[in-house]
Design an enzyme around this catalytic site. Structure first.
Site, PDB file in Angstrom:
ATOM      1  N   GLU A 111      -5.708   7.019  -2.023  1.00  0.00           N
ATOM      2  CA  GLU A 111      -5.781   6.115  -0.966  1.00  0.00           C
ATOM      3  C   GLU A 111      -6.176   4.611  -1.674  1.00  0.00           C
ATOM      4  O   GLU A 111      -5.888   3.451  -1.158  1.00  0.00           O
ATOM      5  CB  GLU A 111      -6.951   6.497  -0.010  1.00  0.00           C
ATOM      6  CG  GLU A 111      -6.144   7.063   1.142  1.00  0.00           C
ATOM      7  CD  GLU A 111      -4.796   6.414   1.688  1.00  0.00           C
ATOM      8  OE1 GLU A 111      -5.003   5.221   2.049  1.00  0.00           O
ATOM      9  OE2 GLU A 111      -4.046   6.767   1.830  1.00  0.00           O
TER      10      GLU A 111
ATOM     11  N   HIS B 277      -9.355   8.670   3.656  1.00  0.00           N
ATOM     12  CA  HIS B 277      -9.254   7.352   4.307  1.00  0.00           C
ATOM     13  C   HIS B 277     -10.513   6.796   4.493  1.00  0.00           C
ATOM     14  O   HIS B 277     -10.775   5.600   4.844  1.00  0.00           O
ATOM     15  CB  HIS B 277      -8.540   7.010   5.509  1.00  0.00           C
ATOM     16  CG  HIS B 277      -6.835   7.064   5.405  1.00  0.00           C
ATOM     17  ND1 HIS B 277      -6.371   8.533   5.508  1.00  0.00           N
ATOM     18  CD2 HIS B 277      -5.990   6.254   4.949  1.00  0.00           C
ATOM     19  CE1 HIS B 277      -4.974   8.403   5.432  1.00  0.00           C
ATOM     20  NE2 HIS B 277      -4.884   7.085   5.018  1.00  0.00           N
TER      21      HIS B 277
ATOM     22  N   ASP C  59      -9.014  14.629   7.866  1.00  0.00           N
ATOM     23  CA  ASP C  59      -8.399  13.543   7.143  1.00  0.00           C
ATOM     24  C   ASP C  59      -8.283  13.936   5.512  1.00  0.00           C
ATOM     25  O   ASP C  59      -8.531  13.232   4.702  1.00  0.00           O
ATOM     26  CB  ASP C  59      -8.878  12.210   7.215  1.00  0.00           C
ATOM     27  CG  ASP C  59      -8.340  11.094   6.443  1.00  0.00           C
ATOM     28  OD1 ASP C  59      -7.199  10.917   6.253  1.00  0.00           O
ATOM     29  OD2 ASP C  59      -9.182   9.938   6.209  1.00  0.00           O
TER      30      ASP C  59
ATOM     31  N   HIS D 230       0.730  -1.235   0.040  1.00  0.00           N
ATOM     32  CA  HIS D 230       0.072   0.003   0.112  1.00  0.00           C
ATOM     33  C   HIS D 230       0.847   1.355  -0.086  1.00  0.00           C
ATOM     34  O   HIS D 230       0.748   2.322  -0.666  1.00  0.00           O
ATOM     35  CB  HIS D 230      -0.952  -0.037   1.160  1.00  0.00           C
ATOM     36  CG  HIS D 230      -1.537   1.337   1.507  1.00  0.00           C
ATOM     37  ND1 HIS D 230      -3.099   1.509   1.185  1.00  0.00           N
ATOM     38  CD2 HIS D 230      -1.169   2.730   1.943  1.00  0.00           C
ATOM     39  CE1 HIS D 230      -3.387   2.840   1.415  1.00  0.00           C
ATOM     40  NE2 HIS D 230      -2.411   3.286   1.888  1.00  0.00           N
ATOM     41  N   GLU D 231       1.966   1.160   1.040  1.00  0.00           N
ATOM     42  CA  GLU D 231       2.654   2.450   1.016  1.00  0.00           C
ATOM     43  C   GLU D 231       3.598   2.626  -0.159  1.00  0.00           C
ATOM     44  O   GLU D 231       3.604   3.726  -0.753  1.00  0.00           O
ATOM     45  CB  GLU D 231       3.471   2.308   2.226  1.00  0.00           C
ATOM     46  CG  GLU D 231       2.694   2.452   3.613  1.00  0.00           C
ATOM     47  CD  GLU D 231       1.968   3.649   3.824  1.00  0.00           C
ATOM     48  OE1 GLU D 231       2.612   4.620   3.284  1.00  0.00           O
ATOM     49  OE2 GLU D 231       1.032   3.590   4.266  1.00  0.00           O
TER      50      GLU D 231
ATOM     51  N   HIS E 154       1.672   4.276  -2.945  1.00  0.00           N
ATOM     52  CA  HIS E 154       1.578   5.843  -3.143  1.00  0.00           C
ATOM     53  C   HIS E 154       2.734   6.331  -3.930  1.00  0.00           C
ATOM     54  O   HIS E 154       2.740   7.508  -4.627  1.00  0.00           O
ATOM     55  CB  HIS E 154       1.613   6.244  -1.350  1.00  0.00           C
ATOM     56  CG  HIS E 154       0.458   6.454  -0.751  1.00  0.00           C
ATOM     57  ND1 HIS E 154      -0.463   6.972  -1.439  1.00  0.00           N
ATOM     58  CD2 HIS E 154       0.132   5.373   0.149  1.00  0.00           C
ATOM     59  CE1 HIS E 154      -1.581   6.674  -0.541  1.00  0.00           C
ATOM     60  NE2 HIS E 154      -1.276   5.807   0.407  1.00  0.00           N
TER      61      HIS E 154
ATOM     62  N   TYR F 124      -3.878  14.687  -3.184  1.00  0.00           N
ATOM     63  CA  TYR F 124      -4.155  14.191  -1.778  1.00  0.00           C
ATOM     64  C   TYR F 124      -5.449  15.067  -1.129  1.00  0.00           C
ATOM     65  O   TYR F 124      -4.770  15.368   0.103  1.00  0.00           O
ATOM     66  CB  TYR F 124      -2.948  13.745  -0.943  1.00  0.00           C
ATOM     67  CG  TYR F 124      -3.079  12.691   0.094  1.00  0.00           C
ATOM     68  CD1 TYR F 124      -3.233  11.120  -0.456  1.00  0.00           C
ATOM     69  CD2 TYR F 124      -2.977  12.767   1.320  1.00  0.00           C
ATOM     70  CE1 TYR F 124      -3.501  10.294   0.377  1.00  0.00           C
ATOM     71  CE2 TYR F 124      -3.201  11.779   2.175  1.00  0.00           C
ATOM     72  CZ  TYR F 124      -3.183  10.538   1.784  1.00  0.00           C
ATOM     73  OH  TYR F 124      -3.408   9.419   2.547  1.00  0.00           O
TER      74      TYR F 124
HETATM   75 ZN   LIG Z   1      -2.426   5.621   2.244  1.00  0.00          ZN
END
Ligand SMILES: [Zn+2]
Length: 358
Positions: free
Chosen positions: A199, A277, A272, A175-176, A179, A190
């Site tokens: 996301e 998210h 957020d 996941h990271e 990005h 974002y």
């Molecule tokens: Zn993320």
């Protein structure tokens, strides 16, 4: 395809555990739960600000000259519970496994992500030019998060009460890194819907890396993000569920998973970055519905369509869900013709309430 120059990059500081969850945790009456959560929030806020400043002076990315590499180049560092990055070098590409399981898991997770991108989509690393992958483990003390700061991956050990070691879930690692893939391609802003797409794309490729490395079909996959990350005492399975957003956890301390799974429940919020998210649950479920309608290996058809949209050059940095949805329909048609794939994509978006006609 439009290739971005490094100065156009807009690095995202993304943590796998969203602020709303840590916020909840930090209000616990139990100091052993609240203190690490509060410390993690403070550390993330500091780093987010620092990121904003360094992003202005984007660092040029160095590449090895010659052919595009077909093997990963991973380097792992140990922060030894400090917060200086990257820490002490502990494992380089090709080195034997160390006695530290966190180092070895992070090394394997970076390798699994490289492997999916290359073998399924013919892309060498996240930038398509073999970018070396850097990871640091044991970041901070009882640090309840993992993040990609635009240049490298960072993993905390968790507090052991609510979160375990952040290297345990390969989909979190992927996941990271995804990005980074987004940063080098569509560069989705974002914030708001484009942020929720950013996301969601990370959850999609996170889950695909897990499915690919376990050899699981769409039917066999758990479609969870961060399974194994929550300590045994927590009432929950994972951080998010792509199959059934809003059902990943329901716990005294963490609260209830707030993700919506369709536009009818879309959350308007300032928190957020505009709920990146939270509302990511909607495109996440559209991907799940597409992949399971098609069956077989999710990375082959559903994953290919999403990859084509992300890397195709037509997705605007400030795209909303509807633009992304229309592009997936077009990409399905371009790659597979007027076939099941296009039908599955149309049906999935309609089920989550996102229009595919302008
Ligand atoms: Zn993320």
């Amino acid at each position: 395809m439009h290739l971005r120059t490094d100065s156009e990059l807009n690095p995202v500081f993304c943590t796998i555990v969203p602020p709303h969850l840590l916020d909840h945790l930090s209000r616990s009456a139990e100091p052993r739960l609240a203190v690490p959560a509060r410390r993690t929030l403070e550390a993330d806020a500091l780093r987010r600000d620092r990121r904003r400043i360094t992003a202005l002076a984007a660092t040029p990315v160095r590449h090895t000259a010659g052919a595009v590499p077909t093997k990963p180049h991973r380097t792992l560092y140990d922060c030894e519970n400090g917060t200086a990055l990257p820490g002490a070098k502990v494992r380089d590409e090709g080195d034997k496994a160390t006695s530290d399981a966190s180092v070895n898991r992070a090394y394997a997770g970076l390798g699994a992500t490289f492997e999916l991108l290359l073998s399924a989509y013919g892309r060498s690393s996240i930038d398509g030019r073999g970018l070396p992958l850097i990871g640091s483990v044991h970041y901070g003390r009882e640090y309840n998060n993992a993040f990609f700061d635009g240049e490298q991956m960072v993993f905390g050990d968790g507090d052991g009460e609510v979160f375990l070691d952040f290297t345990v879930a390969v989909d979190v690692i992927a996941h990271e890194l995804a990005h980074g893939l987004t940063q080098y391609t569509a560069n989705l802003r974002y914030e708001g819907q484009s942020g929720a797409l950013n996301e969601s794309v990370s959850d999609v490729f996170g889950s695909l890396v897990k499915q690919y490395s376990l050899g699981q079909s769409a039917e066999q996959a758990d479609w969870l993000i961060g399974a194994g990350l929550l300590a045994p005492a927590v009432e929950g399975k994972a951080l998010r569920s792509m199959k059934a957003p809003g059902t990943a956890y329901d716990d005294d301390v963490l609260g209830k998973d707030p993700q919506p799974g369709s536009m009818a429940d879309y959350i308007e919020t300032e928190e957020d970055n505009g709920g990146v998210h939270l509302n990511s649950g909607i495109p996440n479920r559209a991907f799940y519905l597409t992949a399971t309608a098609l069956g077989g290996n999710s990375w082959e058809r559903a994953g290919q369509i999403w990859f084509d949209v992300l890397t195709g050059g037509e997705l605007a940095a400030d795209a909303d869900f509807a633009q992304f949805a229309r592009l997936t329909v077009a990409a399905a048609g371009d790659r597979f013709g007027e076939a099941d794939e296009r039908e599955a994509v149309l049906k999935a978006w309609s089920e989550v309430g996102v229009p595919t006609r302008s």
